[in-house]
Design a protein around this motif. Structure first.
Motif, PDB file in Angstrom:
ATOM      1  N   ARG A   1     -27.837  13.489 -21.257  1.00 27.82           N
ATOM      2  CA  ARG A   1     -29.180  13.232 -21.778  1.00 27.82           C
ATOM      3  C   ARG A   1     -29.191  12.737 -23.215  1.00 27.82           C
ATOM      4  O   ARG A   1     -30.229  12.259 -23.692  1.00 27.82           O
ATOM      5  CB  ARG A   1     -30.012  14.515 -21.699  1.00 27.82           C
ATOM      6  CG  ARG A   1     -30.541  14.824 -20.317  1.00 27.82           C
ATOM      7  CD  ARG A   1     -31.167  16.199 -20.249  1.00 27.82           C
ATOM      8  NE  ARG A   1     -32.080  16.452 -21.349  1.00 27.82           N
ATOM      9  CZ  ARG A   1     -32.374  17.670 -21.799  1.00 27.82           C
ATOM     10  NH1 ARG A   1     -31.767  18.732 -21.273  1.00 27.82           N
ATOM     11  NH2 ARG A   1     -33.212  17.836 -22.778  1.00 27.82           N
ATOM     12  N   TRP A   2     -28.070  12.876 -23.927  1.00 25.61           N
ATOM     13  CA  TRP A   2     -28.096  12.610 -25.360  1.00 25.61           C
ATOM     14  C   TRP A   2     -27.044  11.604 -25.793  1.00 25.61           C
ATOM     15  O   TRP A   2     -25.938  11.567 -25.241  1.00 25.61           O
ATOM     16  CB  TRP A   2     -27.903  13.921 -26.144  1.00 25.61           C
ATOM     17  CG  TRP A   2     -28.867  14.974 -25.723  1.00 25.61           C
ATOM     18  CD1 TRP A   2     -28.600  16.112 -25.031  1.00 25.61           C
ATOM     19  CD2 TRP A   2     -30.291  14.970 -25.934  1.00 25.61           C
ATOM     20  NE1 TRP A   2     -29.743  16.824 -24.791  1.00 25.61           N
ATOM     21  CE2 TRP A   2     -30.802  16.150 -25.337  1.00 25.61           C
ATOM     22  CE3 TRP A   2     -31.168  14.090 -26.568  1.00 25.61           C
ATOM     23  CZ2 TRP A   2     -32.153  16.472 -25.350  1.00 25.61           C
ATOM     24  CZ3 TRP A   2     -32.508  14.407 -26.582  1.00 25.61           C
ATOM     25  CH2 TRP A   2     -32.994  15.578 -25.983  1.00 25.61           C
ATOM     26  N   SER A   3     -27.431  10.788 -26.788  1.00 25.86           N
ATOM     27  CA  SER A   3     -26.537   9.769 -27.324  1.00 25.86           C
ATOM     28  C   SER A   3     -26.509   9.874 -28.832  1.00 25.86           C
ATOM     29  O   SER A   3     -27.434  10.433 -29.458  1.00 25.86           O
ATOM     30  CB  SER A   3     -26.999   8.364 -26.915  1.00 25.86           C
ATOM     31  OG  SER A   3     -27.049   8.238 -25.511  1.00 25.86           O
ATOM     32  N   GLN A   4     -25.479   9.327 -29.431  1.00 26.65           N
ATOM     33  CA  GLN A   4     -25.380   9.308 -30.888  1.00 26.65           C
ATOM     34  C   GLN A   4     -26.626   8.660 -31.482  1.00 26.65           C
ATOM     35  O   GLN A   4     -27.078   7.619 -31.024  1.00 26.65           O
ATOM     36  CB  GLN A   4     -24.138   8.534 -31.320  1.00 26.65           C
ATOM     37  CG  GLN A   4     -23.893   8.539 -32.820  1.00 26.65           C
ATOM     38  CD  GLN A   4     -22.604   7.821 -33.187  1.00 26.65           C
ATOM     39  OE1 GLN A   4     -21.863   7.378 -32.324  1.00 26.65           O
ATOM     40  NE2 GLN A   4     -22.342   7.701 -34.486  1.00 26.65           N
TER      41      GLN A   4
ATOM     42  N   ASP B   1     -29.669  10.108 -31.538  1.00 27.79           N
ATOM     43  CA  ASP B   1     -30.889  10.763 -31.043  1.00 27.79           C
ATOM     44  C   ASP B   1     -31.324  11.858 -32.015  1.00 27.79           C
ATOM     45  O   ASP B   1     -30.505  12.616 -32.529  1.00 27.79           O
ATOM     46  CB  ASP B   1     -30.648  11.390 -29.668  1.00 27.79           C
ATOM     47  CG  ASP B   1     -30.536  10.371 -28.553  1.00 27.79           C
ATOM     48  OD1 ASP B   1     -30.931   9.216 -28.767  1.00 27.79           O
ATOM     49  OD2 ASP B   1     -30.031  10.741 -27.464  1.00 27.79           O
TER      50      ASP B   1
ATOM     51  N   SER C   1     -21.845  13.138 -28.413  1.00 29.55           N
ATOM     52  CA  SER C   1     -22.369  13.741 -27.196  1.00 29.55           C
ATOM     53  C   SER C   1     -21.541  13.348 -25.986  1.00 29.55           C
ATOM     54  O   SER C   1     -21.232  12.169 -25.782  1.00 29.55           O
ATOM     55  CB  SER C   1     -23.822  13.328 -26.961  1.00 29.55           C
ATOM     56  OG  SER C   1     -24.281  13.805 -25.704  1.00 29.55           O
ATOM     57  N   SER C   2     -21.192  14.353 -25.182  1.00 30.38           N
ATOM     58  CA  SER C   2     -20.641  14.112 -23.858  1.00 30.38           C
ATOM     59  C   SER C   2     -21.634  14.580 -22.794  1.00 30.38           C
ATOM     60  O   SER C   2     -21.283  14.719 -21.618  1.00 30.38           O
ATOM     61  CB  SER C   2     -19.297  14.839 -23.691  1.00 30.38           C
ATOM     62  OG  SER C   2     -19.452  16.241 -23.862  1.00 30.38           O
TER      63      SER C   2
END
Length: 327
Positions: free
Chosen positions: A77-80, A82, A73-74
């Motif tokens: 709101r989102w991360s690895q 999720d 994710s770049s």
């Protein structure tokens, strides 16, 4: 490499097949996802069978729903790691969708997977269940209360209808279910319906104003069914319209709206803003028993989804079809 159902079209016509694709084939997106499950919706069936021009660009991976885990994710709101859900936003129409083991998407399209649901359970809900929740919110926000009378749910054995019955029952409403499948009476009553109506009562042309019966309606059928539902809605009642299984036409009169003050609310799930989506998923997580999802869902593999699309178009499917993209 990853597997995906791919729709292609040229001068000779449309072809649909399960293919092995390289990761470089994925479209642009600021979030990449390992997909666990998708689901087969009416729009997916239209796309796969080619019975309606749902797909806007080719080649296309169908699947307007998916649930899975973020791998890159770049997006802020989102991360690895999720766990996320996607419904709509033109996915499966203009952007590759969920009938694949991997997806590359815009992070603005995603919402968190509620903790109470597994990815499989979220896809047992899918766009159909999320749309049903939007319909229930529409009725409640427009002032419809359980003490005002029955709620009619059309297309009751379908995905929208099945979840709508369960949610309305949980909210304290008495539900009448319209269906053409007499063999599914037990199923509908287990979901919470107290009255079963043969869809033939609603599917033909009727009078512009009929006996008042319903405090509210959840309609996924359209055409004469929607027109008759409006004609039978009580004074001040609300009809939510979200589908076109019978047809896109609306052969109705203004009589219910100007003589009984009936409200007709259009329910759009594709481009609904994030806030509305979160509200809908909160209702689903609070009011829908995760264990009950097994009774409204059947599972197919990625390859089997192609044939299942034809079965959905033929009207032989009950409830929801989950697509396990990894088998």
């Amino acid at each position: 490499m990853f597997k995906a159902v791919v729709i292609e079209k040229d001068e000779s016509g449309q072809r649909v097949a399960l293919q092995d694709l390289d990761a470089t084939a994925l479209p642009e997106g600021n979030v990449q996802i390992d997909v666990d499950y998708s689901s087969l919706n009416f729009k997916d069936a239209l796309a796969i069978t080619g019975k309606s021009p749902v797909v806007r660009k080719f080649p296309m991976v169908p699947g307007i729903d998916l649930a899975g885990t973020v791998t890159f994710s770049s997006h802020a709101r989102w991360s690895q790691g999720d766990r996320v859900v996607l419904n709509g936003w033109g996915v499966g129409e203009t952007h590759w969708g969920g009938f694949a083991q991997r997806a590359s998407l815009d992070g603005d399209w995603l919402v968190p997977l509620p903790d109470v649901f597994t990815p499989r359970q979220a896809m047992a809900i899918g766009t159909a269940g999320y749309t049903a929740s939007l319909c229930v919110e529409g009725l409640l926000n427009n002032g419809v209360r359980p003490d005002q009378g029955e709620i009619l749910v059309t297309g009751a054995t379908g995905g929208v209808g099945s979840v709508a019955i369960a949610l309305l029952t949980k909210a304290g409403f008495t539900v009448a279910a319209s269906t053409g499948k007499s063999s599914e009476v037990t199923y509908l009553k287990e979901l919470g319906a107290t009255t079963i109506i043969d869809r033939e009562e609603l599917s033909a042309k009727g009078k512009p104003l009929q006996k008042e019966r319903w405090a509210g309606v959840v309609d996924s059928v359209g055409s004469f069914t929607l027109a008759n539902a409006c004609a039978q809605t009580r004074y001040g009642g609300t009809v939510t319209a979200c589908g076109l299984a019978q047809g896109m036409d609306f052969p109705a009169s203004v009589a219910p709206f100007i003589l009984r003050g009936v409200s007709l609310l259009g329910i759009d799930s594709v481009m609904a803003p994030t806030e509305r989506r979160l509200t809908a998923w909160t209702r689903l997580s609070n009011d829908l028993e995760p264990a009950a999802l097994d009774s409204i869902a059947a599972e197919v593999s990625l390859e089997e989804s192609i044939a299942a699309a034809g079965q959905l178009m033929d009207g032989t499917v009950r409830g929801r079809i989950i697509v396990d993209v990894n088998r």
